[in-house]
Every structure is written in structure tokens, then in C-alpha cells.
Write a protein that holds these residues in place. Structure first.
Motif, PDB file in Angstrom:
ATOM      1  N   UNK A 131       9.448   4.978  15.270  1.00 20.31           N
ATOM      2  CA  UNK A 131       8.541   5.039  14.130  1.00 20.31           C
ATOM      3  C   UNK A 131       8.638   3.778  13.285  1.00 20.31           C
ATOM      4  N   UNK A 132       9.852   3.311  13.021  1.00 22.92           N
ATOM      5  CA  UNK A 132      10.033   2.105  12.222  1.00 22.92           C
ATOM      6  C   UNK A 132       9.376   0.908  12.908  1.00 22.92           C
ATOM      7  N   UNK A 133       9.541   0.806  14.216  1.00 22.62           N
ATOM      8  CA  UNK A 133       8.920  -0.291  14.952  1.00 22.62           C
ATOM      9  C   UNK A 133       7.405  -0.241  14.843  1.00 22.62           C
ATOM     10  N   UNK A 134       6.840   0.951  14.910  1.00 21.31           N
ATOM     11  CA  UNK A 134       5.386   1.110  14.790  1.00 21.31           C
ATOM     12  C   UNK A 134       4.906   0.680  13.408  1.00 21.31           C
ATOM     13  N   UNK A 135       5.610   1.112  12.370  1.00 21.95           N
ATOM     14  CA  UNK A 135       5.197   0.762  11.001  1.00 21.95           C
ATOM     15  C   UNK A 135       5.346  -0.735  10.762  1.00 21.95           C
ATOM     16  N   UNK A 136       6.409  -1.334  11.294  1.00 25.81           N
ATOM     17  CA  UNK A 136       6.595  -2.773  11.118  1.00 25.81           C
ATOM     18  C   UNK A 136       5.483  -3.552  11.809  1.00 25.81           C
ATOM     19  N   UNK A 137       5.086  -3.105  12.991  1.00 24.94           N
ATOM     20  CA  UNK A 137       4.016  -3.781  13.715  1.00 24.94           C
ATOM     21  C   UNK A 137       2.711  -3.722  12.935  1.00 24.94           C
ATOM     22  N   UNK A 138       2.495  -2.606  12.257  1.00 30.25           N
ATOM     23  CA  UNK A 138       1.269  -2.438  11.475  1.00 30.25           C
ATOM     24  C   UNK A 138       1.414  -2.976  10.053  1.00 30.25           C
ATOM     25  N   UNK A 139       2.613  -3.461   9.729  1.00 25.92           N
ATOM     26  CA  UNK A 139       2.922  -3.963   8.381  1.00 25.92           C
ATOM     27  C   UNK A 139       2.611  -2.902   7.328  1.00 25.92           C
ATOM     28  N   UNK A 140       3.046  -1.687   7.634  1.00 25.16           N
ATOM     29  CA  UNK A 140       2.803  -0.551   6.745  1.00 25.16           C
ATOM     30  C   UNK A 140       4.108  -0.093   6.113  1.00 25.16           C
ATOM     31  N   UNK A 141       4.002   0.492   4.939  1.00 24.98           N
ATOM     32  CA  UNK A 141       5.168   1.039   4.254  1.00 24.98           C
ATOM     33  C   UNK A 141       5.470   2.429   4.795  1.00 24.98           C
ATOM     34  N   UNK A 142       6.749   2.713   4.987  1.00 22.29           N
ATOM     35  CA  UNK A 142       7.156   4.059   5.383  1.00 22.29           C
ATOM     36  C   UNK A 142       7.311   4.887   4.118  1.00 22.29           C
ATOM     37  N   UNK A 143       6.533   5.937   3.942  1.00 26.83           N
ATOM     38  CA  UNK A 143       6.600   6.712   2.706  1.00 26.83           C
ATOM     39  C   UNK A 143       7.968   7.369   2.538  1.00 26.83           C
ATOM     40  N   UNK A 144       8.448   7.366   1.304  1.00 24.53           N
ATOM     41  CA  UNK A 144       9.735   7.990   1.017  1.00 24.53           C
ATOM     42  C   UNK A 144      10.899   7.035   1.032  1.00 24.53           C
ATOM     43  N   UNK A 145      10.608   5.719   1.234  1.00 24.26           N
ATOM     44  CA  UNK A 145      11.689   4.734   1.320  1.00 24.26           C
ATOM     45  C   UNK A 145      11.301   3.480   0.534  1.00 24.26           C
ATOM     46  N   UNK A 146      12.307   2.920  -0.170  1.00 17.92           N
ATOM     47  CA  UNK A 146      12.075   1.745  -0.984  1.00 17.92           C
ATOM     48  C   UNK A 146      11.540   2.132  -2.347  1.00 17.92           C
ATOM     49  N   UNK A 147      11.770   1.265  -3.328  1.00 19.95           N
ATOM     50  CA  UNK A 147      11.290   1.523  -4.678  1.00 19.95           C
ATOM     51  C   UNK A 147      11.084   0.205  -5.395  1.00 19.95           C
ATOM     52  N   UNK A 148       9.980   0.091  -6.090  1.00 21.56           N
ATOM     53  CA  UNK A 148       9.659  -1.181  -6.748  1.00 21.56           C
ATOM     54  C   UNK A 148      10.509  -1.429  -7.986  1.00 21.56           C
ATOM     55  N   UNK A 149      11.190  -0.403  -8.503  1.00 28.62           N
ATOM     56  CA  UNK A 149      12.039  -0.580  -9.678  1.00 28.62           C
ATOM     57  C   UNK A 149      13.526  -0.495  -9.365  1.00 28.62           C
ATOM     58  N   UNK A 150      13.897   0.381  -8.469  1.00 29.74           N
ATOM     59  CA  UNK A 150      15.316   0.675  -8.250  1.00 29.74           C
ATOM     60  C   UNK A 150      15.821   0.116  -6.921  1.00 29.74           C
ATOM     61  N   UNK A 151      16.880  -0.716  -6.957  1.00 29.05           N
ATOM     62  CA  UNK A 151      17.504  -1.121  -5.694  1.00 29.05           C
ATOM     63  C   UNK A 151      17.990   0.101  -4.908  1.00 29.05           C
ATOM     64  N   UNK A 152      18.465   1.110  -5.648  1.00 33.35           N
ATOM     65  CA  UNK A 152      18.831   2.393  -5.045  1.00 33.35           C
ATOM     66  C   UNK A 152      18.403   3.482  -6.017  1.00 33.35           C
ATOM     67  N   UNK A 153      17.528   4.335  -5.588  1.00 31.72           N
ATOM     68  CA  UNK A 153      16.974   5.377  -6.451  1.00 31.72           C
ATOM     69  C   UNK A 153      18.097   6.335  -6.874  1.00 31.72           C
ATOM     70  N   UNK A 154      18.362   6.474  -8.179  1.00 28.35           N
ATOM     71  CA  UNK A 154      19.466   7.333  -8.618  1.00 28.35           C
ATOM     72  C   UNK A 154      19.245   8.810  -8.349  1.00 28.35           C
ATOM     73  N   UNK A 155      18.041   9.193  -7.967  1.00 26.87           N
ATOM     74  CA  UNK A 155      17.761  10.603  -7.694  1.00 26.87           C
ATOM     75  C   UNK A 155      18.070  10.988  -6.256  1.00 26.87           C
ATOM     76  N   UNK A 156      18.247   9.986  -5.407  1.00 26.72           N
ATOM     77  CA  UNK A 156      18.455  10.250  -3.985  1.00 26.72           C
ATOM     78  C   UNK A 156      19.755  11.005  -3.716  1.00 26.72           C
ATOM     79  N   UNK A 157      20.867  10.522  -4.253  1.00 24.06           N
ATOM     80  CA  UNK A 157      22.181  11.066  -3.898  1.00 24.06           C
ATOM     81  C   UNK A 157      22.369  12.535  -4.271  1.00 24.06           C
ATOM     82  N   UNK A 158      22.064  12.965  -5.511  1.00 24.43           N
ATOM     83  CA  UNK A 158      22.267  14.378  -5.817  1.00 24.43           C
ATOM     84  C   UNK A 158      21.380  15.310  -5.001  1.00 24.43           C
ATOM     85  N   UNK A 159      20.177  14.874  -4.681  1.00 26.30           N
ATOM     86  CA  UNK A 159      19.294  15.713  -3.874  1.00 26.30           C
ATOM     87  C   UNK A 159      19.800  15.848  -2.444  1.00 26.30           C
TER      88      UNK A 159
END
Length: 266
Positions: A131-159
Motif C-alpha cells: 500500500x505504501x508503495x502504491x501511495x508513493x507512486x501516486x504521490x498521495x498522502x496516506x490518511x491517518x499518518x503525518x501531521x502539519x503541526x505535530x512531529x508526533x501527535x500527542x493523541x496517538x500514544x494514549x489511544x
């Protein structure tokens, strides 16, 4: 076939009679004080009451996504609407209407990705790599990953920690937790790791709990509505009126033609 007037808006959700309100078959007076708000959300959208452990997982997602400040377009729009004199309900609706595919839709989209990975028949890591290879080939963002404000989303770990505990306790299967962690692992191997954000974590929880992807977005809207209400109310208390997207004295960059005159009349 004849159709009675009552069949026009037939529903399996609400039974209303004089002096009677039943929700999914339960009398409302019995539900009040006996079930939590997350349990009520589950009952209304799924038809049955969840276990306490399932409701607790749902509650975590509703708490996690309530607000992200005026950096979020939905919150900023609600505040602008309030500054223009709109009532709270219209200010909130303004914000809700911005929650589309780009802003607000990543949870639903990530859940759809997780369902696709499960149906691939491959191991979690192999499916994630493909899946990652497919998204990279299409230069598409994988939903649910990365954040424009947070290097690491603080909500990820407790969830994710809560979901891991639920898997260990046998509340959920862990199939989707394994898939989302496999995706995160593959995305961490590049020169620029892309960690999971709140949408990825909540999508994994919704998938484990059996919610449909469309409901994932609806649940996000329910959660974010709390932030919209708080911000619109705060803005109503401020004296400033008609606050636009930019502070006074800062104009948008103009990219149109240079000043020009109309041609002389013939």
C-alpha cells in the motif's frame, strides 16, 4: 401496494407516542442515568448497547478529537461566523460544514484503508508495504499518518495504548491494531518518518469496534462539535466584530494584473 401515512417516515430508531419515548426499544426514562453518552451514541447508531469496555474505547476517541484550536479551519470558521453575529447553532453549523474529505475526512479514509489491507489476504507488513508503495507512486498522502503541526501527535500514544489493553483483555480482536502498526512501521523506515496521527489511531479503534467508515466521520463531527461550541461561545463574549481570516493590517498577497485603466472610448 397501499402505504399508511405512518410508513412515510418509518424508522427502527425512535418510537414516539403520547407520553412515550422509546429509543431502540428502551424507554428514555430508563436510559437516563443508566447509560453514558458514548453508550447512547453506540445504541443510536448501532441498535444495541455496547459493553462498558467497548463504550470506554469509543469515549476515548470522542474526547481525543474535540478541538485543535483556530489552526483548524472548522474552528476558525465557527469563530468568524460568531464574530459576524451568528447564533451559536449557526456558528457551529458553519464549522461542521467545513468537515469534508480534506479537513475532517481522514478518519473515515484511514478506516477504509485498514479494511482494504485486511481484505488483501497478505500479512500485515506485506500488505502495508504494498500500500505504501502504491501511495508513493501516486504521490498521495496516506490518511491517518503525518501531521502539519505535530512531529508526533500527542493523541496517538494514549489511544493506541488503550487499544492494546483492550486487545489483551479480549474486548476486540487486534486485527486492525496490527494493521495500523504495520503501516506505521513501514512509514517509519524512510528518510522522513511519517508517524500515526489521531485519525489513524481513532480509525483503528473504530475498525476494531465494528463501525462503518461513514460513521467514523460522523463520530468525528460529534467530537469536534464540542470544540466548535466552546470556540463560538468564547468568540461571542469578545467585543471584536467581523474578524476575518487575517488580522488587521495584513492583506492577502495580490497576484492579479498591475493597476490599469479602461481603454479610451472609440
Amino acid at each position: 401496494m397501499s402505504e399508511s401515512v405512518g410508513d412515510w417516515w418509518s424508522t427502527a430508531i425512535t418510537d414516539i407516542q403520547p407520553g412515550v419515548i422509546r429509543l431502540r426499544g428502551y424507554a428514555v426514562q430508563d436510559l437516563i442515568g443508566a447509560v453514558s453518552y458514548p453508550q447512547m451514541v453506540w445504541l443510536m447508531t448501532r441498535g444495541e448497547l455496547p459493553s462498558e469496555a467497548e463504550a470506554k474505547l469509543l469515549e476515548l476517541t470522542l474526547v481525543a478529537a474535540v478541538d485543535h484550536g483556530p489552526q483548524a479551519p472548522s474552528i476558525a470558521a465557527a469563530r468568524m461566523a460568531a464574530s459576524c453575529g451568528l447564533d451559536l447553532n449557526n456558528s457551529m453549523a458553519t464549522g461542521v460544514n467545513l468537515l469534508g474529505d480534506v479537513h475532517g475526512g481522514a478518519g473515515q479514509q484511514c478506516l477504509e484503508v485498514l479494511l482494504r489491507l485486511r481484505e488483501s489476504g497478505e500479512s500485515p507488513e506485506d500488505a502495508a508495504r504494498a500500500l505504501v508503495a502504491d501511495y508513493k507512486q501516486r504521490k498521495a498522502f496516506i490518511p491517518g499518518f503525518g501531521h502539519r503541526w505535530h512531529p508526533r501527535d500527542p493523541r496517538r500514544d494514549p489511544l493506541i495504548a488503550a487499544l492494546q489493553q483492550a486487545v489483551e483483555a479480549g474486548v476486540v480482536s487486534g486485527v486492525f491494531l496490527e494493521l495500523v502498526l504495520a503501516l506505521e512501521k513501514v512509514l517509519a523506515e524512510g528518510t522522513k518518518p511519517v508517524p500515526m496521527n489521531v485519525d489513524g489511531a481513532t480509525a483503528a479503534i473504530y475498525a476494531e469496534l465494528g463501525f462503518a467508515p461513514e460513521l467514523a466521520r460522523g463520530l468525528f463531527v460529534l467530537s469536534r462539535s464540542v470544540g466548535l461550541l466552546a470556540h463560538a461561545w468564547e468568540q461571542q463574549q469578545e467585543p471584536a466584530r467581523i474578524k476575518g481570516p487575517l488580522p488587521k493590517g495584513i492583506n492577502p498577497t495580490y497576484t492579479g494584473p498591475s493597476p490599469r485603466s479602461l481603454p479610451d472610448p472609440a
